[in-house]
Every structure is written in C-alpha cells, then in structure tokens.
Design an enzyme around this catalytic site. Structure first.
Site, mmCIF file in Angstrom:
data_model
loop_
_atom_site.group_PDB
_atom_site.id
_atom_site.type_symbol
_atom_site.label_atom_id
_atom_site.label_comp_id
_atom_site.label_asym_id
_atom_site.label_seq_id
_atom_site.Cartn_x
_atom_site.Cartn_y
_atom_site.Cartn_z
ATOM 1 N N GLU A 79 0.830 -1.210 0.000
ATOM 2 C CA GLU A 79 0.000 0.000 0.000
ATOM 3 C C GLU A 79 0.860 1.253 0.000
ATOM 4 O O GLU A 79 1.818 1.370 0.745
ATOM 5 C CB GLU A 79 -0.936 -0.001 1.210
ATOM 6 C CG GLU A 79 -1.914 -1.164 1.232
ATOM 7 C CD GLU A 79 -2.901 -1.157 0.071
ATOM 8 O OE1 GLU A 79 -3.008 -0.115 -0.623
ATOM 9 O OE2 GLU A 79 -3.560 -2.190 -0.152
ATOM 10 N N CYS A 142 -8.248 -1.668 7.970
ATOM 11 C CA CYS A 142 -6.874 -1.721 7.454
ATOM 12 C C CYS A 142 -6.347 -0.318 7.185
ATOM 13 O O CYS A 142 -5.241 0.034 7.616
ATOM 14 C CB CYS A 142 -6.814 -2.574 6.183
ATOM 15 S SG CYS A 142 -6.889 -4.355 6.491
ATOM 16 N N HIS A 165 -1.249 -5.596 2.286
ATOM 17 C CA HIS A 165 -2.465 -6.400 2.199
ATOM 18 C C HIS A 165 -2.120 -7.772 1.628
ATOM 19 O O HIS A 165 -1.319 -7.870 0.685
ATOM 20 C CB HIS A 165 -3.498 -5.732 1.279
ATOM 21 C CG HIS A 165 -4.540 -4.974 2.024
ATOM 22 N ND1 HIS A 165 -4.870 -3.661 1.745
ATOM 23 C CD2 HIS A 165 -5.374 -5.345 3.047
ATOM 24 C CE1 HIS A 165 -5.834 -3.255 2.554
ATOM 25 N NE2 HIS A 165 -6.156 -4.267 3.344
#
Length: 212
Positions: A79, A142, A165
């Site tokens: 991410e 998240c 992730h």
C-alpha cells in the site's frame, strides 16, 4: 527492533492470514538475528489504533509493517497511501460503522508509506512472489490502522513504516472462486520486505502505477 502487526479474524471468519504471517515472519527474523515482535490487533475502529500506539511506546522500533487481509486478490499488495477517513462498508468486530469520519481529527488528509515499496516490489518479484503496488488501502480498519501508524511515526524520526495487504489463505477458500496464497509464502514475502527495507536507503524508481 521490528514490529509486525496482523489482525484477528473478522467478517465471520475463524482465521486471518495476516496474523499468522506476521507471527511466522517475526519468528523467522528473530531466529536469524533480527529481533522482531508480532502484535495482533482487533478489527475495531479506534481500539486497534490505541493498541498499536501503546505498542509503539514500549520499544524503540526501527521498522513497523502492518498487515491485513484483502480477500479476492491473489497478490501481495504494497500500500502506497493512507487516507484520513473511516467509511465502513459493514460493522467492525465491535459493531461500529463509522461513516465519513476522520481517523485522526485535524491531521493531514493522507500519508505516504515510508517503506521503499518499489525496492520491496522488485525483491518480491525476483523471488517469484506475486506482488503489486496498491494505490488505496480502502476505508475500513486496514486503512484506519495504516493511517494511525503513519500519523504516529510522523513524530518518531527515523522509524519507517507501511502496510501490506495479503490474500486469503487456501483453507479460507472453499468454493474455489477466490484466489489465495499459502501463509508460508506470505510470511516469506513479509520477511523479504523487512530485509529489503532495512537494507535500502533510497527507493528504486520503478514503474508500478495504475490508470484508475
């Protein structure tokens, strides 16, 4: 010291590969001489960030990688950006469903990961572990913990951090309709990210963008 976090199960599941991978990677790193700690976080807005902040205050960490499950994807997703908004599609494990609320009131709109994500991507691809850069961690817990982490690290110079992730594990996929990845491979990828992050001062300039 390295901190790896994973989440408890959620959404009716009895297993969360993010926690299993964090534990395996931390154990492997520690055994190799790189002290690492694994921390399980609740899938709850607010509480998860509180647990993380308390952990960050206990040890002088050099690197923190938070890990979460993203079912439906078949690759590790590094991410890039955490955004300052909670917008729950469904309730968290405590029944909370915040909509359009800030993760941290009055804080910046977003933070970038401070991991060398392109170098990590190259290392994962070289190791034949499916991976890609993701431009959004969503707006569920998240992203909440990713943003809370980066907000905390903004006051901790020299400590790098980010979010990964991971796919479902094979035992979670009973209908064959969703991709998955063995937890051992996820843990190997997470360990490789840690080692790459510790060894890389300046990130690579590597194309990994998207059109939307």
């Amino acid at each position: 010291m390295i901190l790896l976090t994973g989440f408890e199960p959620f959404g009716g599941e009895s297993f969360n590969p993010s926690w299993a991978a964090a534990q395996q990677a931390a154990a492997s790193l520690t055994a190799s001489g790189l002290p690492a700690r694994a921390l399980q976080l609740p899938v709850e807005f607010g509480t998860s960030a509180d647990v993380l902040r308390r952990a960050l205050a206990t040890d002088p960490f050099d690197l923190v990688i938070a890990v979460g499950q993203a079912g439906g994807y078949g690759t590790l997703m590094l991410e890039r950006v955490a955004i300052n908004v909670d917008d729950a599609l469904f309730p968290d494990n405590a029944g909370h469903s915040p909509v359009d609320e800030p993760v941290v009131a009055g804080a910046p709109a977003a933070y970038f990961s401070t991991l060398p994500i392109k170098a990590c991507l190259q290392a994962l691809q070289d190791a034949e572990i499916p991976a890609r850069v993701s431009q959004s961690a969503g707006t569920y817990v998240c992203n909440h913990i990713f943003y809370a982490l980066m907000n905390a690290l903004a006051d901790m110079p020299g400590v790098r951090g980010g979010f990964l992730h991971v796919p479902y594990s094979p035992e979670q996929v009973t209908d064959g309709k969703h991709p998955s990845m063995d937890v051992a491979q996820v843990a190997r990828g997470l360990e490789l990210m840690v080692r790459t992050s510790l060894a890389t001062e300046k990130d690579l300039k590597l194309g990994a963008g998207t059109t939307h």
